[in-house]
Design a protein around this motif. Structure first.
Motif, short mmCIF file in Angstrom:
data_model
loop_
_atom_site.label_atom_id
_atom_site.label_comp_id
_atom_site.label_asym_id
_atom_site.label_seq_id
_atom_site.Cartn_x
_atom_site.Cartn_y
_atom_site.Cartn_z
N ARG A 44 0.83 -1.21 0.00
CA ARG A 44 0.00 0.00 0.00
C ARG A 44 0.86 1.26 0.00
O ARG A 44 0.54 2.25 -0.66
N VAL A 45 1.96 1.23 0.76
CA VAL A 45 2.87 2.38 0.77
C VAL A 45 3.43 2.63 -0.63
O VAL A 45 3.49 3.78 -1.09
N ARG A 46 3.82 1.57 -1.32
CA ARG A 46 4.35 1.72 -2.68
C ARG A 46 3.31 2.26 -3.64
O ARG A 46 3.62 3.04 -4.55
N GLU A 47 2.06 1.85 -3.46
CA GLU A 47 0.99 2.37 -4.30
C GLU A 47 0.81 3.87 -4.11
O GLU A 47 0.53 4.60 -5.06
N LEU A 48 0.98 4.32 -2.87
CA LEU A 48 0.85 5.74 -2.58
C LEU A 48 2.04 6.56 -3.06
O LEU A 48 1.90 7.76 -3.33
N ARG A 49 3.20 5.96 -3.15
CA ARG A 49 4.42 6.69 -3.54
C ARG A 49 5.17 5.88 -4.60
O ARG A 49 6.21 5.28 -4.32
N PRO A 50 4.66 5.86 -5.83
CA PRO A 50 5.34 5.09 -6.88
C PRO A 50 6.79 5.55 -7.07
O PRO A 50 7.08 6.74 -7.05
N GLY A 51 7.66 4.59 -7.23
CA GLY A 51 9.07 4.89 -7.46
C GLY A 51 9.91 4.95 -6.21
O GLY A 51 11.14 4.92 -6.29
N LEU A 52 9.28 5.05 -5.04
CA LEU A 52 10.05 5.08 -3.80
C LEU A 52 10.51 3.66 -3.48
O LEU A 52 9.73 2.70 -3.54
N ASP A 53 11.78 3.53 -3.14
CA ASP A 53 12.35 2.23 -2.76
C ASP A 53 11.94 1.94 -1.32
O ASP A 53 12.37 2.62 -0.39
N VAL A 54 11.08 0.94 -1.14
CA VAL A 54 10.54 0.58 0.18
C VAL A 54 10.95 -0.85 0.50
O VAL A 54 10.70 -1.76 -0.29
N ARG A 55 11.57 -1.04 1.64
CA ARG A 55 12.06 -2.37 2.02
C ARG A 55 11.62 -2.70 3.44
O ARG A 55 11.50 -1.82 4.29
N LEU A 56 11.42 -3.98 3.68
CA LEU A 56 11.01 -4.47 4.99
C LEU A 56 12.21 -5.06 5.72
O LEU A 56 13.05 -5.72 5.12
N ALA A 57 12.28 -4.81 7.02
CA ALA A 57 13.31 -5.40 7.87
C ALA A 57 12.69 -5.74 9.22
O ALA A 57 11.65 -5.19 9.59
N HIS A 58 13.32 -6.65 9.94
CA HIS A 58 12.82 -7.06 11.25
C HIS A 58 13.94 -6.97 12.28
O HIS A 58 15.10 -7.23 11.97
N VAL A 59 13.55 -6.64 13.52
CA VAL A 59 14.51 -6.61 14.61
C VAL A 59 14.97 -8.02 14.95
O VAL A 59 16.15 -8.26 15.22
N GLU A 60 14.04 -8.98 14.92
CA GLU A 60 14.37 -10.36 15.25
C GLU A 60 13.32 -11.30 14.65
O GLU A 60 12.31 -10.86 14.12
N LEU A 61 13.60 -12.57 14.71
CA LEU A 61 12.68 -13.67 14.41
C LEU A 61 12.37 -13.89 12.93
O LEU A 61 12.14 -15.03 12.51
N ASN A 62 12.31 -12.84 12.13
CA ASN A 62 11.95 -12.99 10.72
C ASN A 62 13.02 -12.39 9.81
O ASN A 62 13.66 -11.40 10.16
N ALA A 63 13.17 -12.99 8.65
CA ALA A 63 14.02 -12.41 7.61
C ALA A 63 13.17 -11.50 6.73
O ALA A 63 11.96 -11.73 6.58
N PRO A 64 13.80 -10.45 6.16
CA PRO A 64 15.20 -10.08 6.35
C PRO A 64 15.41 -9.34 7.68
O PRO A 64 14.57 -8.54 8.08
N LEU A 65 16.53 -9.65 8.33
CA LEU A 65 16.86 -8.97 9.57
C LEU A 65 17.43 -7.59 9.28
O LEU A 65 18.04 -7.35 8.23
N LEU A 66 17.24 -6.68 10.22
CA LEU A 66 17.64 -5.29 10.00
C LEU A 66 19.12 -5.16 9.70
O LEU A 66 19.50 -4.40 8.80
N ASP A 67 19.96 -5.87 10.43
CA ASP A 67 21.40 -5.73 10.21
C ASP A 67 21.78 -6.04 8.76
O ASP A 67 22.56 -5.32 8.14
N ALA A 68 21.20 -7.12 8.22
CA ALA A 68 21.51 -7.51 6.85
C ALA A 68 21.01 -6.47 5.85
O ALA A 68 21.69 -6.17 4.85
#
Length: 268
Positions: A44-68
């Motif tokens: 939904r965020v990408r739909e609102l702002r086409p062209g913006l590079d949006v990535r997901l990260a997690h503090v723990e438990l799920n990939a991708p982890l924030l550090d990576a």
């Protein structure tokens, strides 16, 4: 100042920095629905702002982890704004995210404010309650009350923020009393808040889920609802707009500051 935007397929002119990557940071959960829910929110965020590079990260438990994710962005030579998918300040926002940035000193980045409090958050919470069965007549009733359930934190700023969110939601529900309650680390618990509302003569008590995605705490809170329980906020349109609002605020602060890599928390 206009927010950072890029049309799809646009390449920045030579010498012009591209918009920083929006890194949405979730806590992480063993519930398999959590990652999928956050992925839909970011769509939904990408739909609102086409062209913006949006990535997901997690503090723990799920990939991708924030550090990576941060290491990858540094290798790409990008800059970033970290938007916590968390509702209030707490250890993850004030410690874990800045520490993750400090471990990648070559990455220019800034941590945005957590999602609450904000009118868009109250809008999403009220709409989730409506979808669970709350009606305008319930807002006008002297028998109704709401428990705003969240994860909880030992940081006193977190409790203050949740009380503000509860007040905003109460205003949106026409003055219905809303009590903040917590699944861990703070009081009152959801059952204690239910008992407090019952003692005030409120016998139709709903639970509003102040969680971005399904998980153990959200399920436990819903199980204590004497009447209706709202779903977590998930991919609600107002939450997507709020994520971009937090991103834009931190990105504007970035342009106002020095060009050197930034290690600071946006005002909360």
């Amino acid at each position: 100042m206009q927010p950072f935007t890029q049309p799809a397929g646009h390449r920045p002119a030579p010498g012009r920095r591209p918009a920083p990557v929006l890194v949405a940071v979730g806590h992480g959960s063993r519930d398999p629905r959590a990652r999928a829910t956050l992925a839909r929110l970011l769509d939904r965020v990408r739909e609102l702002r086409p062209g913006l590079d949006v990535r997901l990260a997690h503090v723990e438990l799920n990939a991708p982890l924030l550090d990576a994710v941060l290491e990858g962005l540094a290798a790409e030579g990008r800059e970033a704004v970290l938007v916590p998918l968390l509702l209030a300040p707490g250890y993850h926002v004030t410690h874990d995210l800045p520490a993750a940035l400090a471990a990648v000193p070559e990455l220019g980045a800034r941590v945005a404010a957590p999602l609450g409090p904000h009118p868009l958050l109250a809008e999403a919470l009220a709409d989730r309650l409506a979808r669970a069965g709350w009606t305008p007549a319930d807002s006008a009733s002297r028998a109704t009350g709401v428990v705003l359930a969240s994860a909880g934190s030992r940081d006193p700023r977190s409790a203050a923020t949740l009380r503000r969110i509860a007040a905003d939601l109460g205003d949106r529900l026409g003055g219905t009393p809303v009590l903040a309650a917590y699944a861990s680390a703070a009081a009152p618990t959801v059952p204690e808040a239910v008992a407090a509302l019952t003692a005030r003569g409120r016998h139709r008590i709903a639970v509003a889920s102040c969680f971005t995605a399904p998980g153990l705490f959200a399920a436990r809170a819903a199980a204590h609802a004497p009447w209706i329980a709202a779903d977590p906020l998930g991919a609600h349109p107002a939450l997507a707009r709020l994520v971009l609002h937090r991103y834009d605020g931190a990105a504007r602060a970035r342009t106002a500051g020095p060009a050197t890599p930034t290690r600071e928390l946006a005002a909360i």
